[in-house]
Scaffold this motif. Sequence first.
Motif, PDB file in Angstrom:
ATOM      1  N   ASN A  78      -0.373  10.457  18.240  1.00  0.00           N
ATOM      2  CA  ASN A  78      -1.144   9.242  18.529  1.00  0.00           C
ATOM      3  C   ASN A  78      -1.390   8.452  17.249  1.00  0.00           C
ATOM      4  O   ASN A  78      -2.543   8.250  16.833  1.00  0.00           O
ATOM      5  CB  ASN A  78      -2.470   9.619  19.196  1.00  0.00           C
ATOM      6  CG  ASN A  78      -2.279  10.294  20.545  1.00  0.00           C
ATOM      7  OD1 ASN A  78      -2.069   9.640  21.552  1.00  0.00           O
ATOM      8  ND2 ASN A  78      -2.348  11.632  20.556  1.00  0.00           N
ATOM      9  N   SER A 104      -3.368  10.896  25.649  1.00  0.00           N
ATOM     10  CA  SER A 104      -3.218  11.306  24.253  1.00  0.00           C
ATOM     11  C   SER A 104      -2.878  12.788  24.127  1.00  0.00           C
ATOM     12  O   SER A 104      -2.248  13.210  23.145  1.00  0.00           O
ATOM     13  CB  SER A 104      -4.485  10.982  23.452  1.00  0.00           C
ATOM     14  OG  SER A 104      -5.592  11.740  23.915  1.00  0.00           O
ATOM     15  N   TRP A 155      -2.095  16.209  17.885  1.00  0.00           N
ATOM     16  CA  TRP A 155      -2.725  15.035  18.492  1.00  0.00           C
ATOM     17  C   TRP A 155      -2.629  13.855  17.544  1.00  0.00           C
ATOM     18  O   TRP A 155      -2.279  12.731  17.961  1.00  0.00           O
ATOM     19  CB  TRP A 155      -4.179  15.334  18.833  1.00  0.00           C
ATOM     20  CG  TRP A 155      -4.832  14.302  19.711  1.00  0.00           C
ATOM     21  CD1 TRP A 155      -5.018  14.362  21.064  1.00  0.00           C
ATOM     22  CD2 TRP A 155      -5.377  13.037  19.292  1.00  0.00           C
ATOM     23  NE1 TRP A 155      -5.637  13.210  21.518  1.00  0.00           N
ATOM     24  CE2 TRP A 155      -5.868  12.381  20.462  1.00  0.00           C
ATOM     25  CE3 TRP A 155      -5.500  12.391  18.062  1.00  0.00           C
ATOM     26  CZ2 TRP A 155      -6.464  11.125  20.410  1.00  0.00           C
ATOM     27  CZ3 TRP A 155      -6.087  11.120  18.013  1.00  0.00           C
ATOM     28  CH2 TRP A 155      -6.563  10.512  19.175  1.00  0.00           C
ATOM     29  N   ASN A 181       0.771  13.087  24.610  1.00  0.00           N
ATOM     30  CA  ASN A 181       1.399  12.712  23.339  1.00  0.00           C
ATOM     31  C   ASN A 181       1.365  13.864  22.340  1.00  0.00           C
ATOM     32  O   ASN A 181       2.307  14.044  21.548  1.00  0.00           O
ATOM     33  CB  ASN A 181       0.707  11.493  22.747  1.00  0.00           C
ATOM     34  CG  ASN A 181       0.931  10.236  23.568  1.00  0.00           C
ATOM     35  OD1 ASN A 181       1.904  10.140  24.315  1.00  0.00           O
ATOM     36  ND2 ASN A 181       0.036   9.268  23.438  1.00  0.00           N
ATOM     37  N   GLU A 241     -10.131   8.960  28.550  1.00  0.00           N
ATOM     38  CA  GLU A 241      -8.862   9.167  29.251  1.00  0.00           C
ATOM     39  C   GLU A 241      -8.962  10.142  30.425  1.00  0.00           C
ATOM     40  O   GLU A 241      -8.022  10.246  31.209  1.00  0.00           O
ATOM     41  CB  GLU A 241      -7.797   9.687  28.279  1.00  0.00           C
ATOM     42  CG  GLU A 241      -7.449   8.720  27.170  1.00  0.00           C
ATOM     43  CD  GLU A 241      -6.463   9.315  26.184  1.00  0.00           C
ATOM     44  OE1 GLU A 241      -5.839   8.546  25.436  1.00  0.00           O
ATOM     45  OE2 GLU A 241      -6.319  10.559  26.146  1.00  0.00           O
ATOM     46  N   TYR A 253      -4.100   5.377  16.144  1.00  0.00           N
ATOM     47  CA  TYR A 253      -5.500   5.508  15.748  1.00  0.00           C
ATOM     48  C   TYR A 253      -5.684   5.685  14.241  1.00  0.00           C
ATOM     49  O   TYR A 253      -6.819   5.627  13.738  1.00  0.00           O
ATOM     50  CB  TYR A 253      -6.139   6.681  16.489  1.00  0.00           C
ATOM     51  CG  TYR A 253      -6.204   6.459  17.985  1.00  0.00           C
ATOM     52  CD1 TYR A 253      -7.085   5.539  18.542  1.00  0.00           C
ATOM     53  CD2 TYR A 253      -5.360   7.165  18.846  1.00  0.00           C
ATOM     54  CE1 TYR A 253      -7.138   5.317  19.911  1.00  0.00           C
ATOM     55  CE2 TYR A 253      -5.402   6.960  20.224  1.00  0.00           C
ATOM     56  CZ  TYR A 253      -6.288   6.039  20.746  1.00  0.00           C
ATOM     57  OH  TYR A 253      -6.330   5.821  22.097  1.00  0.00           O
TER      58      TYR A 253
END
Length: 210
Positions: free
Chosen positions: A102, A188, A98, A191, A123, A105
Amino acid sequence: MLQNRVDPLGRIIKTSARGSLMGNRGVIHNKHKEIIRNFKHIAWITCVLEFKGRKRTVMTADRWTELFFLDETTAFAAGHRPCFECRREDAKRFKSCWIQGNPLYNFNMSTSIKEIDAIIHRERITHEEKKVMHQRLSSTIPEGTFTLMNDDPYLFSKGKLHRWTPFGYENSIALPEASMLTILTPDSIVNAFRAGYSPQIKGAEFGDSR
């Protein structure tokens, strides 16, 4: 029959089908074993069915509500992620993927999972408690992603789309080329799949009852 199975849109449904994973969203049932809310906290997790010999009576009053999923891809589509107690290695692997998937962030492995939960929560569900969906080009979706077609959830796996049912997958169809698809799996999390997390899919082959 209890209302305790979760579909890829995050809805809690009644079905006689069995689940391969368990999870929770906090205490969301009443003393009559009826679902009275969609969630109590934002840490939606998935757990193994057996762990250290622990025994639970499903929907015990004032205890967290046991929810069940066909497989991990279904749980992810609904917005759940692996538990850090009973699925520690999966949870660590998911967190790592994760973070890698992503980068905007600027999180790292020291970042609290609560911060990731907060993003996933935005989300998966709106303030009106409706399912959040997003659009992706068909050529960019990774293995394990769910899409909505003709109001039915379809799993992308092995180059095709497979219609979800509480009992398994059926009616495999070709992935539309160069098309924008409506995606159920939170952005996310998709992703994270693209970064290398391979979610568990129930069954070995498609086209048969799974």
